[in-house]
Design an enzyme around this catalytic site. Structure first.
Site, mmCIF file in Angstrom:
data_model
loop_
_atom_site.group_PDB
_atom_site.id
_atom_site.type_symbol
_atom_site.label_atom_id
_atom_site.label_comp_id
_atom_site.label_asym_id
_atom_site.label_seq_id
_atom_site.Cartn_x
_atom_site.Cartn_y
_atom_site.Cartn_z
ATOM 1 C CD GLU A 1 16.833 11.087 9.686
ATOM 2 O OE1 GLU A 1 16.828 11.766 10.719
ATOM 3 O OE2 GLU A 1 17.805 10.390 9.321
ATOM 4 N N GLY B 1 16.784 7.305 4.831
ATOM 5 C CA GLY B 1 17.211 5.959 5.196
ATOM 6 C C GLY B 1 16.550 5.409 6.441
ATOM 7 C CD GLU C 1 1.893 8.873 13.622
ATOM 8 O OE1 GLU C 1 2.302 8.681 12.454
ATOM 9 O OE2 GLU C 1 2.650 9.162 14.567
ATOM 10 N NE ARG D 1 -21.265 -1.299 -14.989
ATOM 11 C CZ ARG D 1 -20.171 -2.023 -14.800
ATOM 12 N NH1 ARG D 1 -19.638 -2.118 -13.600
ATOM 13 N NH2 ARG D 1 -19.602 -2.659 -15.804
ATOM 14 C CD GLN E 1 -26.230 -15.704 -5.499
ATOM 15 O OE1 GLN E 1 -25.459 -16.361 -6.202
ATOM 16 N NE2 GLN E 1 -27.231 -16.252 -4.822
ATOM 17 N N GLY F 1 2.966 5.978 9.151
ATOM 18 C CA GLY F 1 2.525 5.701 10.515
ATOM 19 C C GLY F 1 2.957 4.326 11.003
#
Length: 384
Positions: free
Chosen positions: A128, A130, A244, A270, A281, A365
Protein backbone atom coordinates in the site's frame (compact mmCIF):
# COMPACT_ATOMS: atom_id res chain seq x y z
CA UNK A 1 16.78 -39.48 -8.99
CA UNK A 2 18.22 -35.99 -9.62
CA UNK A 3 19.87 -37.22 -12.84
CA UNK A 4 16.50 -38.40 -14.17
CA UNK A 5 14.97 -35.05 -13.24
CA UNK A 6 17.83 -33.23 -14.97
CA UNK A 7 17.25 -35.18 -18.17
CA UNK A 8 13.56 -34.23 -18.13
CA UNK A 9 14.44 -30.61 -17.43
CA UNK A 10 16.88 -30.53 -20.36
CA UNK A 11 14.15 -31.75 -22.71
CA UNK A 12 11.70 -29.22 -21.29
CA UNK A 13 14.31 -26.47 -21.64
CA UNK A 14 14.34 -26.99 -25.41
CA UNK A 15 10.61 -26.23 -25.51
CA UNK A 16 11.09 -23.11 -23.39
CA UNK A 17 13.99 -21.81 -25.48
CA UNK A 18 12.10 -22.43 -28.70
CA UNK A 19 9.13 -20.47 -27.36
CA UNK A 20 11.42 -17.61 -26.32
CA UNK A 21 13.00 -17.46 -29.79
CA UNK A 22 9.74 -17.70 -31.72
CA UNK A 23 7.12 -15.99 -29.58
CA UNK A 24 8.91 -13.59 -27.23
CA UNK A 25 12.07 -12.26 -28.84
CA UNK A 26 10.41 -10.86 -32.03
CA UNK A 27 7.76 -8.94 -30.08
CA UNK A 28 9.33 -7.93 -26.78
CA UNK A 29 10.46 -4.46 -27.83
CA UNK A 30 6.89 -3.61 -28.81
CA UNK A 31 5.60 -4.87 -25.46
CA UNK A 32 8.11 -2.61 -23.74
CA UNK A 33 6.78 0.35 -25.74
CA UNK A 34 3.16 -0.62 -25.05
CA UNK A 35 4.00 -1.14 -21.36
CA UNK A 36 2.06 -4.39 -21.23
CA UNK A 37 2.32 -7.99 -22.36
CA UNK A 38 -0.71 -9.05 -24.42
CA UNK A 39 -3.01 -11.59 -22.82
CA UNK A 40 -2.67 -13.68 -25.98
CA UNK A 41 0.93 -14.41 -24.97
CA UNK A 42 -0.29 -15.86 -21.69
CA UNK A 43 -2.71 -18.04 -23.67
CA UNK A 44 0.12 -19.24 -25.91
CA UNK A 45 2.27 -20.10 -22.94
CA UNK A 46 -0.61 -22.01 -21.42
CA UNK A 47 -1.08 -23.99 -24.61
CA UNK A 48 2.62 -24.89 -24.56
CA UNK A 49 2.37 -26.07 -20.95
CA UNK A 50 4.73 -23.39 -19.63
CA UNK A 51 2.54 -21.97 -16.85
CA UNK A 52 1.94 -23.45 -13.38
CA UNK A 53 3.70 -26.68 -14.30
CA UNK A 54 3.75 -27.96 -10.72
CA UNK A 55 0.03 -27.48 -10.07
CA UNK A 56 -1.56 -30.94 -9.49
CA UNK A 57 -3.14 -32.69 -12.46
CA UNK A 58 -6.63 -32.53 -10.97
CA UNK A 59 -6.48 -28.75 -11.43
CA UNK A 60 -5.04 -28.83 -14.94
CA UNK A 61 -1.30 -28.81 -14.24
CA UNK A 62 1.32 -31.51 -14.71
CA UNK A 63 2.01 -32.10 -11.03
CA UNK A 64 5.76 -31.99 -11.66
CA UNK A 65 8.60 -30.61 -9.54
CA UNK A 66 8.94 -26.90 -8.78
CA UNK A 67 12.13 -27.09 -10.88
CA UNK A 68 10.02 -26.93 -14.05
CA UNK A 69 8.31 -23.73 -12.94
CA UNK A 70 11.60 -22.11 -12.07
CA UNK A 71 13.23 -23.24 -15.32
CA UNK A 72 10.68 -21.24 -17.31
CA UNK A 73 11.19 -17.97 -15.45
CA UNK A 74 14.96 -18.45 -15.23
CA UNK A 75 15.41 -18.95 -18.97
CA UNK A 76 13.20 -15.95 -19.73
CA UNK A 77 15.18 -13.82 -17.26
CA UNK A 78 18.50 -15.06 -18.63
CA UNK A 79 17.41 -14.02 -22.13
CA UNK A 80 16.73 -10.51 -20.80
CA UNK A 81 12.91 -10.53 -20.94
CA UNK A 82 12.67 -9.72 -17.28
CA UNK A 83 9.20 -8.14 -17.26
CA UNK A 84 7.66 -11.41 -18.38
CA UNK A 85 9.76 -13.41 -15.92
CA UNK A 86 8.50 -11.27 -13.03
CA UNK A 87 4.89 -11.39 -14.19
CA UNK A 88 5.06 -15.18 -14.44
CA UNK A 89 6.71 -15.49 -11.04
CA UNK A 90 3.88 -13.58 -9.38
CA UNK A 91 1.22 -15.54 -11.24
CA UNK A 92 2.52 -19.12 -11.29
CA UNK A 93 4.75 -19.31 -8.23
CA UNK A 94 2.95 -16.98 -5.87
CA UNK A 95 -0.75 -16.36 -6.60
CA UNK A 96 -1.49 -19.88 -7.83
CA UNK A 97 0.17 -21.41 -4.78
CA UNK A 98 -1.71 -19.20 -2.36
CA UNK A 99 -4.89 -20.65 -3.81
CA UNK A 100 -3.50 -24.20 -3.95
CA UNK A 101 -2.26 -24.18 -0.35
CA UNK A 102 -4.85 -21.99 1.36
CA UNK A 103 -7.95 -22.34 -0.80
CA UNK A 104 -11.04 -24.48 -0.46
CA UNK A 105 -11.70 -27.20 -3.01
CA UNK A 106 -14.29 -24.95 -4.64
CA UNK A 107 -11.79 -22.09 -4.94
CA UNK A 108 -9.16 -24.38 -6.43
CA UNK A 109 -11.60 -25.71 -9.01
CA UNK A 110 -12.78 -22.21 -9.85
CA UNK A 111 -9.39 -20.55 -10.42
CA UNK A 112 -6.52 -23.00 -10.89
CA UNK A 113 -7.47 -24.55 -14.26
CA UNK A 114 -7.69 -21.08 -15.81
CA UNK A 115 -4.42 -20.07 -14.21
CA UNK A 116 -2.72 -23.06 -15.83
CA UNK A 117 -4.02 -22.12 -19.29
CA UNK A 118 -3.17 -18.45 -18.84
CA UNK A 119 -6.79 -17.33 -19.19
CA UNK A 120 -7.01 -16.37 -15.52
CA UNK A 121 -4.04 -14.23 -14.47
CA UNK A 122 -3.38 -13.76 -10.76
CA UNK A 123 -2.00 -10.93 -8.62
CA UNK A 124 -1.05 -10.48 -4.97
CA UNK A 125 -2.25 -7.27 -3.34
CA UNK A 126 -0.24 -6.53 -0.22
CA UNK A 127 1.72 -3.31 -0.77
CA UNK A 128 0.00 0.00 0.00
CA UNK A 129 1.12 3.62 -0.25
CA UNK A 130 2.10 3.51 3.43
CA UNK A 131 2.98 -0.18 3.83
CA UNK A 132 5.62 -1.92 1.76
CA UNK A 133 8.00 -4.44 3.32
CA UNK A 134 6.24 -3.88 6.67
CA UNK A 135 3.06 -5.80 5.94
CA UNK A 136 1.81 -5.22 9.48
CA UNK A 137 0.99 -1.64 8.55
CA UNK A 138 -1.72 -2.24 5.95
CA UNK A 139 -4.76 0.05 6.09
CA UNK A 140 -7.16 -1.68 3.68
CA UNK A 141 -10.12 -2.99 5.69
CA UNK A 142 -12.79 -5.63 5.28
CA UNK A 143 -15.74 -4.67 7.49
CA UNK A 144 -18.34 -7.26 8.45
CA UNK A 145 -21.59 -6.96 6.57
CA UNK A 146 -24.83 -8.91 6.48
CA UNK A 147 -23.66 -11.34 3.80
CA UNK A 148 -19.91 -11.23 4.37
CA UNK A 149 -17.52 -8.28 4.26
CA UNK A 150 -17.10 -4.94 2.55
CA UNK A 151 -13.55 -4.13 1.39
CA UNK A 152 -12.28 -0.55 1.30
CA UNK A 153 -8.80 0.78 0.62
CA UNK A 154 -6.11 0.84 -2.00
CA UNK A 155 -2.99 -1.02 -3.09
CA UNK A 156 -0.01 0.07 -5.16
CA UNK A 157 2.91 -1.38 -7.12
CA UNK A 158 0.80 -4.45 -7.92
CA UNK A 159 2.38 -6.73 -10.53
CA UNK A 160 -0.12 -7.97 -13.16
CA UNK A 161 -2.37 -5.17 -11.96
CA UNK A 162 -3.90 -4.46 -15.37
CA UNK A 163 -4.06 -7.97 -16.81
CA UNK A 164 -5.24 -9.96 -13.80
CA UNK A 165 -8.58 -11.63 -13.43
CA UNK A 166 -8.26 -12.55 -9.75
CA UNK A 167 -6.62 -10.51 -6.99
CA UNK A 168 -5.56 -11.91 -3.62
CA UNK A 169 -6.18 -8.98 -1.29
CA UNK A 170 -4.81 -8.59 2.23
CA UNK A 171 -7.16 -6.60 4.47
CA UNK A 172 -7.66 -5.91 8.15
CA UNK A 173 -10.72 -7.76 9.47
CA UNK A 174 -10.19 -7.05 13.16
CA UNK A 175 -9.23 -3.48 14.03
CA UNK A 176 -9.15 -4.16 17.77
CA UNK A 177 -5.82 -5.99 17.56
CA UNK A 178 -2.48 -4.51 16.61
CA UNK A 179 0.21 -5.41 14.14
CA UNK A 180 -0.13 -8.52 12.04
CA UNK A 181 -3.11 -9.87 13.93
CA UNK A 182 -6.58 -9.55 12.50
CA UNK A 183 -5.52 -9.66 8.83
CA UNK A 184 -7.38 -11.82 6.30
CA UNK A 185 -6.97 -12.69 2.62
CA UNK A 186 -9.77 -12.42 0.07
CA UNK A 187 -10.16 -13.46 -3.55
CA UNK A 188 -11.48 -10.50 -5.53
CA UNK A 189 -12.49 -10.96 -9.16
CA UNK A 190 -11.51 -8.16 -11.51
CA UNK A 191 -15.11 -7.51 -12.54
CA UNK A 192 -16.40 -6.96 -8.99
CA UNK A 193 -18.50 -3.84 -8.50
CA UNK A 194 -16.49 -1.23 -6.62
CA UNK A 195 -13.13 -2.51 -7.88
CA UNK A 196 -11.09 -0.26 -10.16
CA UNK A 197 -7.64 -0.31 -11.69
CA UNK A 198 -5.63 2.87 -11.54
CA UNK A 199 -2.97 3.85 -14.02
CA UNK A 200 -0.38 1.46 -15.33
CA UNK A 201 2.57 2.92 -13.43
CA UNK A 202 5.57 4.37 -15.27
CA UNK A 203 8.67 2.65 -13.97
CA UNK A 204 12.42 3.04 -14.43
CA UNK A 205 12.62 -0.48 -15.83
CA UNK A 206 10.49 -3.56 -16.48
CA UNK A 207 8.31 -1.46 -18.76
CA UNK A 208 6.37 -4.39 -20.23
CA UNK A 209 5.32 -5.57 -16.79
CA UNK A 210 1.95 -4.01 -15.93
CA UNK A 211 2.30 -2.56 -12.44
CA UNK A 212 -0.73 -0.75 -11.07
CA UNK A 213 -2.58 1.08 -8.39
CA UNK A 214 -5.80 -0.67 -7.33
CA UNK A 215 -8.83 0.75 -5.54
CA UNK A 216 -11.51 -0.99 -3.47
CA UNK A 217 -14.73 0.91 -2.83
CA UNK A 218 -17.21 -1.06 -0.74
CA UNK A 219 -16.50 -4.31 -2.60
CA UNK A 220 -18.88 -6.99 -1.35
CA UNK A 221 -17.27 -10.37 -0.66
CA UNK A 222 -18.70 -13.49 0.97
CA UNK A 223 -17.46 -16.54 2.88
CA UNK A 224 -16.74 -18.12 -0.50
CA UNK A 225 -14.19 -15.37 -1.21
CA UNK A 226 -12.25 -15.74 2.05
CA UNK A 227 -8.89 -17.38 1.33
CA UNK A 228 -7.67 -19.34 4.32
CA UNK A 229 -8.68 -18.71 7.92
CA UNK A 230 -10.33 -15.49 9.08
CA UNK A 231 -7.91 -13.15 10.89
CA UNK A 232 -5.00 -15.50 10.11
CA UNK A 233 -4.01 -14.01 6.76
CA UNK A 234 -0.63 -12.86 7.99
CA UNK A 235 0.31 -16.45 8.82
CA UNK A 236 -0.71 -17.43 5.29
CA UNK A 237 1.49 -14.69 3.88
CA UNK A 238 4.44 -15.79 5.98
CA UNK A 239 3.98 -19.40 4.87
CA UNK A 240 4.11 -18.46 1.18
CA UNK A 241 6.84 -15.79 1.31
CA UNK A 242 9.80 -18.26 1.25
CA UNK A 243 8.75 -19.51 -2.18
CA UNK A 244 8.27 -15.95 -3.43
CA UNK A 245 11.69 -14.88 -2.19
CA UNK A 246 13.43 -17.93 -3.63
CA UNK A 247 11.72 -17.12 -6.93
CA UNK A 248 13.17 -13.60 -6.80
CA UNK A 249 16.58 -15.14 -6.16
CA UNK A 250 16.15 -17.58 -9.06
CA UNK A 251 15.37 -14.95 -11.67
CA UNK A 252 18.07 -12.70 -10.20
CA UNK A 253 20.74 -15.36 -10.61
CA UNK A 254 19.58 -16.19 -14.12
CA UNK A 255 19.50 -12.49 -14.98
CA UNK A 256 23.12 -12.13 -13.82
CA UNK A 257 24.11 -15.19 -15.84
CA UNK A 258 22.52 -13.63 -18.91
CA UNK A 259 24.40 -10.37 -18.39
CA UNK A 260 27.67 -12.29 -18.01
CA UNK A 261 26.98 -14.03 -21.33
CA UNK A 262 26.39 -10.66 -23.02
CA UNK A 263 29.65 -9.34 -21.62
CA UNK A 264 31.61 -12.40 -22.74
CA UNK A 265 30.32 -12.01 -26.28
CA UNK A 266 31.12 -8.29 -26.35
CA UNK A 267 34.65 -8.31 -24.93
CA UNK A 268 35.79 -10.65 -27.70
CA UNK A 269 34.87 -8.04 -30.32
CA UNK A 270 35.58 -4.75 -28.56
CA UNK A 271 39.16 -3.58 -29.11
CA UNK A 272 41.33 -1.24 -27.04
CA UNK A 273 45.04 -0.62 -27.30
CA UNK A 274 45.18 -2.74 -30.43
CA UNK A 275 43.67 -5.93 -29.02
CA UNK A 276 40.35 -7.38 -27.85
CA UNK A 277 39.68 -6.18 -24.31
CA UNK A 278 39.23 -9.85 -23.33
CA UNK A 279 43.03 -10.00 -23.33
CA UNK A 280 43.33 -7.30 -20.68
CA UNK A 281 44.10 -8.64 -17.23
CA UNK A 282 41.72 -6.23 -15.54
CA UNK A 283 38.84 -7.52 -17.70
CA UNK A 284 39.75 -11.15 -17.10
CA UNK A 285 39.78 -10.58 -13.35
CA UNK A 286 36.36 -8.95 -13.47
CA UNK A 287 35.02 -11.88 -15.48
CA UNK A 288 36.50 -14.24 -12.89
CA UNK A 289 34.67 -12.40 -10.10
CA UNK A 290 31.39 -12.37 -12.02
CA UNK A 291 31.60 -16.06 -12.88
CA UNK A 292 32.51 -16.98 -9.31
CA UNK A 293 29.54 -15.08 -7.90
CA UNK A 294 27.01 -16.49 -10.36
CA UNK A 295 28.35 -20.02 -9.88
CA UNK A 296 28.25 -19.86 -6.08
CA UNK A 297 24.71 -18.51 -6.14
CA UNK A 298 23.64 -21.14 -8.66
CA UNK A 299 24.84 -23.87 -6.31
CA UNK A 300 22.95 -22.30 -3.42
CA UNK A 301 19.82 -21.96 -5.53
CA UNK A 302 19.81 -25.59 -6.67
CA UNK A 303 20.20 -26.74 -3.06
CA UNK A 304 17.41 -24.47 -1.87
CA UNK A 305 15.13 -25.68 -4.68
CA UNK A 306 15.45 -29.18 -3.26
CA UNK A 307 14.52 -27.88 0.17
CA UNK A 308 11.51 -26.06 -1.30
CA UNK A 309 10.39 -29.21 -3.12
CA UNK A 310 10.67 -31.12 0.17
CA UNK A 311 8.84 -28.32 2.03
CA UNK A 312 11.81 -27.74 4.34
CA UNK A 313 12.99 -24.34 3.06
CA UNK A 314 13.06 -21.94 6.01
CA UNK A 315 12.26 -18.24 6.12
CA UNK A 316 15.89 -17.58 7.05
CA UNK A 317 17.23 -19.53 4.06
CA UNK A 318 14.81 -17.87 1.63
CA UNK A 319 15.83 -14.47 3.00
CA UNK A 320 19.51 -15.32 2.57
CA UNK A 321 18.86 -16.34 -1.02
CA UNK A 322 16.80 -13.27 -1.86
CA UNK A 323 19.18 -10.80 -0.22
CA UNK A 324 22.42 -12.24 -1.54
CA UNK A 325 21.24 -13.14 -5.04
CA UNK A 326 19.59 -9.79 -5.78
CA UNK A 327 22.56 -7.81 -4.48
CA UNK A 328 24.85 -10.00 -6.61
CA UNK A 329 22.59 -9.60 -9.64
CA UNK A 330 22.88 -5.81 -9.57
CA UNK A 331 26.65 -5.88 -9.07
CA UNK A 332 27.31 -8.37 -11.88
CA UNK A 333 25.06 -6.51 -14.31
CA UNK A 334 26.74 -3.22 -13.42
CA UNK A 335 30.15 -4.75 -14.15
CA UNK A 336 28.85 -6.19 -17.42
CA UNK A 337 27.50 -2.81 -18.53
CA UNK A 338 30.83 -1.17 -17.69
CA UNK A 339 32.56 -3.47 -20.15
CA UNK A 340 30.40 -2.11 -22.95
CA UNK A 341 31.68 1.40 -22.31
CA UNK A 342 29.44 4.14 -23.68
CA UNK A 343 27.46 1.62 -25.72
CA UNK A 344 26.24 0.04 -22.50
CA UNK A 345 24.33 3.26 -21.80
CA UNK A 346 22.49 3.08 -25.12
CA UNK A 347 19.01 1.62 -25.13
CA UNK A 348 19.60 -0.37 -28.30
CA UNK A 349 22.06 -2.54 -26.39
CA UNK A 350 20.20 -5.14 -24.29
CA UNK A 351 22.61 -4.77 -21.37
CA UNK A 352 21.08 -1.35 -20.61
CA UNK A 353 17.70 -3.00 -20.10
CA UNK A 354 19.27 -5.64 -17.86
CA UNK A 355 20.58 -2.80 -15.71
CA UNK A 356 17.32 -0.88 -15.20
CA UNK A 357 15.22 -4.04 -14.89
CA UNK A 358 17.39 -5.45 -12.10
CA UNK A 359 17.35 -2.52 -9.68
CA UNK A 360 13.93 -3.16 -8.16
CA UNK A 361 14.90 -6.71 -7.22
CA UNK A 362 16.52 -5.31 -4.08
CA UNK A 363 13.21 -3.67 -3.14
CA UNK A 364 10.15 -5.81 -3.88
CA UNK A 365 9.47 -9.10 -2.13
CA UNK A 366 11.10 -7.57 0.95
CA UNK A 367 13.94 -5.07 0.72
CA UNK A 368 17.55 -6.11 1.24
CA UNK A 369 17.44 -4.28 4.57
CA UNK A 370 14.40 -6.27 5.71
CA UNK A 371 16.06 -9.51 4.56
CA UNK A 372 19.13 -8.72 6.67
CA UNK A 373 16.90 -7.98 9.65
CA UNK A 374 15.13 -11.36 9.28
CA UNK A 375 18.42 -13.21 8.88
CA UNK A 376 20.09 -11.43 11.78
CA UNK A 377 17.20 -11.98 14.19
CA UNK A 378 16.93 -15.64 13.23
CA UNK A 379 20.63 -16.35 13.68
CA UNK A 380 20.89 -14.50 16.99
CA UNK A 381 17.75 -16.19 18.36
CA UNK A 382 19.42 -19.60 18.05
CA UNK A 383 22.17 -18.50 20.44
CA UNK A 384 19.94 -16.97 23.10
Amino acid sequence: MRSELQQELNIFRETVLRFIDNEIAPHYEQWEKDKIIPKSVWHQMGEEGLICCDIPEEYGGFGVSVDFNFLVIEEIAKAGYFSLACNLLVHADIAAHYILNLGTESQKQKYLPGMVTGHCIGAICMTEPGAGSDLQGIKTTASKSKNGWSINGSKTFITNGQNSSVYIVAAKTDLTVAGSKGTSLFLVDGDKQGFSRGQNLHKMGQHAADTSELFFDNIAVTEDDLLGTLDQGFLGLMHELPRERLGCAAIGIAHAEGALNLALDYIKDRHAFGQPIAKLQSIRHKIADMKTQTELHRIMLEHYKELLANKTLTTEQASIAKYSACEMECKVIDEALQMFGGYGYMQEYPISRFYVDARVQRIYGGTSEIMKEIIGKSVIARFE
